[in-house]
Design a protein around this motif. Structure first.
Motif, PDB file in Angstrom:
ATOM      1  N   PHE A   1       9.576  10.400 -14.022  1.00 51.86           N
ATOM      2  CA  PHE A   1       8.559  10.854 -13.081  1.00 51.86           C
ATOM      3  C   PHE A   1       8.610   9.989 -11.825  1.00 51.86           C
ATOM      4  CE2 PHE A   1       6.361  13.525 -16.098  1.00 51.86           C
ATOM      5  CZ  PHE A   1       6.547  12.893 -17.320  1.00 51.86           C
ATOM      6  N   TYR A   2       8.191  10.586 -10.718  1.00 51.36           N
ATOM      7  CA  TYR A   2       7.967   9.777  -9.538  1.00 51.36           C
ATOM      8  C   TYR A   2       6.735  10.305  -8.818  1.00 51.36           C
ATOM      9  CZ  TYR A   2      10.228  13.295  -6.511  1.00 51.36           C
ATOM     10  OH  TYR A   2      10.562  14.436  -5.826  1.00 51.36           O
ATOM     11  N   SER A   3       6.142   9.409  -8.026  1.00 52.50           N
ATOM     12  CA  SER A   3       4.902   9.743  -7.339  1.00 52.50           C
ATOM     13  C   SER A   3       4.924   9.164  -5.935  1.00 52.50           C
ATOM     14  CB  SER A   3       3.701   9.187  -8.114  1.00 52.50           C
ATOM     15  OG  SER A   3       2.514   9.339  -7.370  1.00 52.50           O
ATOM     16  N   VAL A   4       4.579   9.982  -4.962  1.00 56.48           N
ATOM     17  CA  VAL A   4       4.536   9.526  -3.574  1.00 56.48           C
ATOM     18  C   VAL A   4       3.104   9.263  -3.121  1.00 56.48           C
ATOM     19  CG1 VAL A   4       6.704  10.671  -3.008  1.00 56.48           C
ATOM     20  CG2 VAL A   4       4.531  11.870  -2.652  1.00 56.48           C
ATOM     21  N   GLY A   5       2.122   9.529  -3.988  1.00 54.54           N
ATOM     22  CA  GLY A   5       0.736   9.277  -3.619  1.00 54.54           C
ATOM     23  C   GLY A   5      -0.201   9.550  -4.782  1.00 54.54           C
TER      24      GLY A   5
ATOM     25  N   SER B   1      11.753   6.875 -28.398  1.00 47.19           N
ATOM     26  CA  SER B   1      12.101   5.446 -28.426  1.00 47.19           C
ATOM     27  C   SER B   1      13.031   5.106 -27.269  1.00 47.19           C
ATOM     28  CB  SER B   1      12.787   5.087 -29.746  1.00 47.19           C
ATOM     29  OG  SER B   1      11.910   5.239 -30.832  1.00 47.19           O
ATOM     30  N   GLY B   2      12.818   3.930 -26.692  1.00 47.43           N
ATOM     31  CA  GLY B   2      13.673   3.515 -25.591  1.00 47.43           C
ATOM     32  C   GLY B   2      13.027   2.393 -24.805  1.00 47.43           C
ATOM     33  N   PHE B   3      13.682   2.049 -23.730  1.00 50.89           N
ATOM     34  CA  PHE B   3      13.208   0.987 -22.832  1.00 50.89           C
ATOM     35  C   PHE B   3      12.669   1.673 -21.592  1.00 50.89           C
ATOM     36  CE2 PHE B   3      12.564  -3.179 -21.654  1.00 50.89           C
ATOM     37  CZ  PHE B   3      13.279  -3.617 -20.556  1.00 50.89           C
ATOM     38  N   TYR B   4      11.353   1.547 -21.355  1.00 48.94           N
ATOM     39  CA  TYR B   4      10.702   2.236 -20.257  1.00 48.94           C
ATOM     40  C   TYR B   4      10.472   1.258 -19.103  1.00 48.94           C
ATOM     41  CZ  TYR B   4      10.047   6.226 -23.260  1.00 48.94           C
ATOM     42  OH  TYR B   4      10.279   7.314 -24.082  1.00 48.94           O
ATOM     43  N   LEU B   5      10.862   1.701 -17.944  1.00 43.27           N
ATOM     44  CA  LEU B   5      10.780   0.854 -16.765  1.00 43.27           C
ATOM     45  C   LEU B   5       9.971   1.527 -15.677  1.00 43.27           C
ATOM     46  CD1 LEU B   5      14.515  -0.125 -16.786  1.00 43.27           C
ATOM     47  CD2 LEU B   5      12.680  -1.813 -16.794  1.00 43.27           C
ATOM     48  N   CYS B   6       9.048   0.785 -15.120  1.00 43.90           N
ATOM     49  CA  CYS B   6       8.308   1.224 -13.950  1.00 43.90           C
ATOM     50  C   CYS B   6       8.958   0.590 -12.726  1.00 43.90           C
ATOM     51  CB  CYS B   6       6.852   0.784 -14.077  1.00 43.90           C
ATOM     52  SG  CYS B   6       5.798   1.257 -12.687  1.00 43.90           S
ATOM     53  N   ALA B   7       8.953   1.280 -11.615  1.00 38.91           N
ATOM     54  CA  ALA B   7       9.528   0.739 -10.389  1.00 38.91           C
ATOM     55  C   ALA B   7       8.731   1.225  -9.193  1.00 38.91           C
ATOM     56  CB  ALA B   7      10.997   1.149 -10.245  1.00 38.91           C
TER      57      ALA B   7
ATOM     58  N   ASN C   1       8.254  15.328 -23.727  1.00 36.75           N
ATOM     59  CA  ASN C   1       6.996  15.104 -24.429  1.00 36.75           C
ATOM     60  C   ASN C   1       6.085  14.120 -23.703  1.00 36.75           C
ATOM     61  OD1 ASN C   1       5.308  15.253 -26.733  1.00 36.75           O
ATOM     62  ND2 ASN C   1       6.133  13.311 -27.457  1.00 36.75           N
ATOM     63  N   LEU C   2       6.400  13.771 -22.480  1.00 32.57           N
ATOM     64  CA  LEU C   2       5.673  12.736 -21.772  1.00 32.57           C
ATOM     65  C   LEU C   2       4.983  13.295 -20.540  1.00 32.57           C
ATOM     66  CD1 LEU C   2       8.524  10.070 -21.884  1.00 32.57           C
ATOM     67  CD2 LEU C   2       6.502  10.117 -23.338  1.00 32.57           C
ATOM     68  N   SER C   3       3.989  12.587 -20.060  1.00 36.11           N
ATOM     69  CA  SER C   3       3.318  12.940 -18.817  1.00 36.11           C
ATOM     70  C   SER C   3       3.012  11.670 -18.058  1.00 36.11           C
ATOM     71  CB  SER C   3       2.030  13.731 -19.076  1.00 36.11           C
ATOM     72  OG  SER C   3       1.118  12.935 -19.817  1.00 36.11           O
ATOM     73  N   ALA C   4       2.725  11.810 -16.780  1.00 33.34           N
ATOM     74  CA  ALA C   4       2.407  10.648 -15.954  1.00 33.34           C
ATOM     75  C   ALA C   4       1.193  10.954 -15.097  1.00 33.34           C
ATOM     76  CB  ALA C   4       3.600  10.267 -15.081  1.00 33.34           C
ATOM     77  N   SER C   5       0.478   9.904 -14.732  1.00 32.91           N
ATOM     78  CA  SER C   5      -0.661  10.067 -13.852  1.00 32.91           C
ATOM     79  C   SER C   5      -0.735   8.888 -12.902  1.00 32.91           C
ATOM     80  CB  SER C   5      -1.965  10.188 -14.660  1.00 32.91           C
ATOM     81  OG  SER C   5      -2.192   9.003 -15.412  1.00 32.91           O
ATOM     82  N   ARG C   6      -1.329   9.117 -11.760  1.00 36.44           N
ATOM     83  CA  ARG C   6      -1.516   8.065 -10.755  1.00 36.44           C
ATOM     84  C   ARG C   6      -2.964   8.140 -10.294  1.00 36.44           C
ATOM     85  NH1 ARG C   6       2.458   6.761  -5.613  1.00 36.44           N
ATOM     86  NH2 ARG C   6       1.211   5.063  -4.721  1.00 36.44           N
ATOM     87  N   PRO C   7      -3.833   7.479 -11.038  1.00 32.94           N
ATOM     88  CA  PRO C   7      -5.260   7.560 -10.705  1.00 32.94           C
ATOM     89  C   PRO C   7      -5.657   6.713  -9.495  1.00 32.94           C
ATOM     90  CG  PRO C   7      -4.909   6.163 -12.627  1.00 32.94           C
ATOM     91  CD  PRO C   7      -3.585   6.769 -12.291  1.00 32.94           C
ATOM     92  N   GLN C   8      -4.880   5.688  -9.202  1.00 31.86           N
ATOM     93  CA  GLN C   8      -5.135   4.839  -8.039  1.00 31.86           C
ATOM     94  C   GLN C   8      -3.832   4.605  -7.286  1.00 31.86           C
ATOM     95  OE1 GLN C   8      -7.550   1.297  -8.840  1.00 31.86           O
ATOM     96  NE2 GLN C   8      -8.079   2.146 -10.851  1.00 31.86           N
ATOM     97  N   ASP C   9      -3.947   4.131  -6.071  1.00 28.38           N
ATOM     98  CA  ASP C   9      -2.771   3.993  -5.204  1.00 28.38           C
ATOM     99  C   ASP C   9      -1.669   3.163  -5.837  1.00 28.38           C
ATOM    100  OD1 ASP C   9      -1.925   2.158  -2.272  1.00 28.38           O
ATOM    101  OD2 ASP C   9      -1.232   4.170  -2.798  1.00 28.38           O
ATOM    102  N   ARG C  10      -2.065   2.094  -6.541  1.00 28.79           N
ATOM    103  CA  ARG C  10      -1.065   1.167  -7.052  1.00 28.79           C
ATOM    104  C   ARG C  10      -1.028   1.130  -8.575  1.00 28.79           C
ATOM    105  NH1 ARG C  10      -3.071  -3.687  -3.342  1.00 28.79           N
ATOM    106  NH2 ARG C  10      -4.981  -2.486  -3.601  1.00 28.79           N
TER     107      ARG C  10
ATOM    108  N   SER D   1       0.837  -1.194   0.000  1.00 28.21           N
ATOM    109  CA  SER D   1       0.000   0.000   0.000  1.00 28.21           C
ATOM    110  C   SER D   1       0.867   1.237   0.000  1.00 28.21           C
ATOM    111  CB  SER D   1      -0.900   0.019   1.247  1.00 28.21           C
ATOM    112  OG  SER D   1      -1.786  -1.062   1.230  1.00 28.21           O
ATOM    113  N   ASN D   2       0.360   2.271  -0.678  1.00 30.60           N
ATOM    114  CA  ASN D   2       1.028   3.564  -0.732  1.00 30.60           C
ATOM    115  C   ASN D   2       2.504   3.467  -1.126  1.00 30.60           C
ATOM    116  OD1 ASN D   2       0.975   6.378  -0.556  1.00 30.60           O
ATOM    117  ND2 ASN D   2       1.786   6.351   1.524  1.00 30.60           N
ATOM    118  N   PRO D   3       2.785   2.772  -2.200  1.00 30.80           N
ATOM    119  CA  PRO D   3       4.185   2.704  -2.633  1.00 30.80           C
ATOM    120  C   PRO D   3       4.607   4.007  -3.289  1.00 30.80           C
ATOM    121  CG  PRO D   3       2.812   1.647  -4.253  1.00 30.80           C
ATOM    122  CD  PRO D   3       1.895   2.057  -3.130  1.00 30.80           C
ATOM    123  N   ASN D   4       5.897   4.278  -3.301  1.00 28.43           N
ATOM    124  CA  ASN D   4       6.450   5.294  -4.194  1.00 28.43           C
ATOM    125  C   ASN D   4       6.588   4.638  -5.568  1.00 28.43           C
ATOM    126  OD1 ASN D   4       6.644   6.958  -1.993  1.00 28.43           O
ATOM    127  ND2 ASN D   4       8.818   7.393  -2.244  1.00 28.43           N
TER     128      ASN D   4
END
Lengths: 110, 113
Positions: B48-52, B86-92, B63-72, B29-32
């Motif tokens: 990008f990073y998100s704390v909540g 172009s590239g290798f995109y990684l989520c963590a 040219n990119l954007s990020a969103s966090r509509p739900q906790d996880r 729950s509530n990961p970064n």
């Protein structure tokens, strides 16, 4: 100057050899140090982490941090073909961002 | 146990097309949450990073954007892709600031043609 410098290799060693992987850094405020292993077309996986200076051992892997020299190392003993991968170092200070090295490509030849 | 899912694994998109990459985390729950891009010889670049929920910090103007509509759930988007995307995109994800490291997803190989 980059925050983190890492020799990209490639590094090729025979099976059973001791491997030494290294990174240097410029920011003396870095306190947290990590090593990741990344297989081709996969995400990195955490191998080891250390806080501040000193050594840490986990099986065949040993991580060393020398903050006075701004130098970190990962040693792999009795290297195996399955160790063939790219190894990334990472580090940060008290902020939110980790700084990654560009990775060293390692091949262990059977 | 915690797991992270990232999809698709591979994507080929024409220049000017939109992009949506999704990442979900299970077992915590509530990961970064983080989006990185990895380019050959250039290492991992934090995008990008998100704390909540709804909290997004951008590290690199682009040219990119990020969103966090739900906790996880963490989504990387673009309205119009460029060749340079172009590239290798990684989520963590991490607990707190990641003092004990990040857990990465399996990545998405994006080729913009």
């Amino acid at each position: 100057q980059k925050e983190v410098e890492q020799d990209p290799g490639p590094l090729s060693v025979p099976e059973g050899a001791i491997v030494s992987l290294n990174c240097t850094y410029s920011n003396s405020a870095f306190q947290y140090f990590m090593w990741y292993r990344q297989y081709s077309r996969k995400g990195p996986e955490l191998l080891m982490y250390t806080y501040s200076s000193g050594n840490k051992e986990d099986g065949r892997f040993t991580a060393q941090v020398d903050k006075s020299s701004k130098y970190i190392s990962l040693f792999i003993r009795d290297s195996q073909p399955s160790d063939s991968a790219t190894y990334l170092c990472a580090m940060r200070n008290t902020g939110n961002q980790f700084y990654f090295g560009t990775g060293t490509s390692l091949t262990v030849i059977p | 146990s915690q797991t992270i899912h990232q999809w698709p694994a591979t994507l080929v998109q024409p220049v000017g097309s939109p992009l949506s990459l999704e990442c979900t985390v299970e077992g915590t729950s509530n990961p970064n949450l983080y989006w990185y891009r990895q380019a050959a010889g250039r290492g991992l670049q934090l995008l990008f990073y998100s704390v909540g929920i709804g909290q997004i910090s951008s590290e690199v103007p682009q040219n990119l954007s990020a969103s966090r509509p739900q906790d996880r759930q963490f989504i990387l988007s673009s309205k119009k892709l460029l060749l340079s995307d172009s590239g290798f995109y990684l989520c963590a994800w991490s607990v707190d600031r990641g003092n004990y490291g990040y857990t990465f997803g399996s990545g998405t190989r994006l080729t913009v043609v």
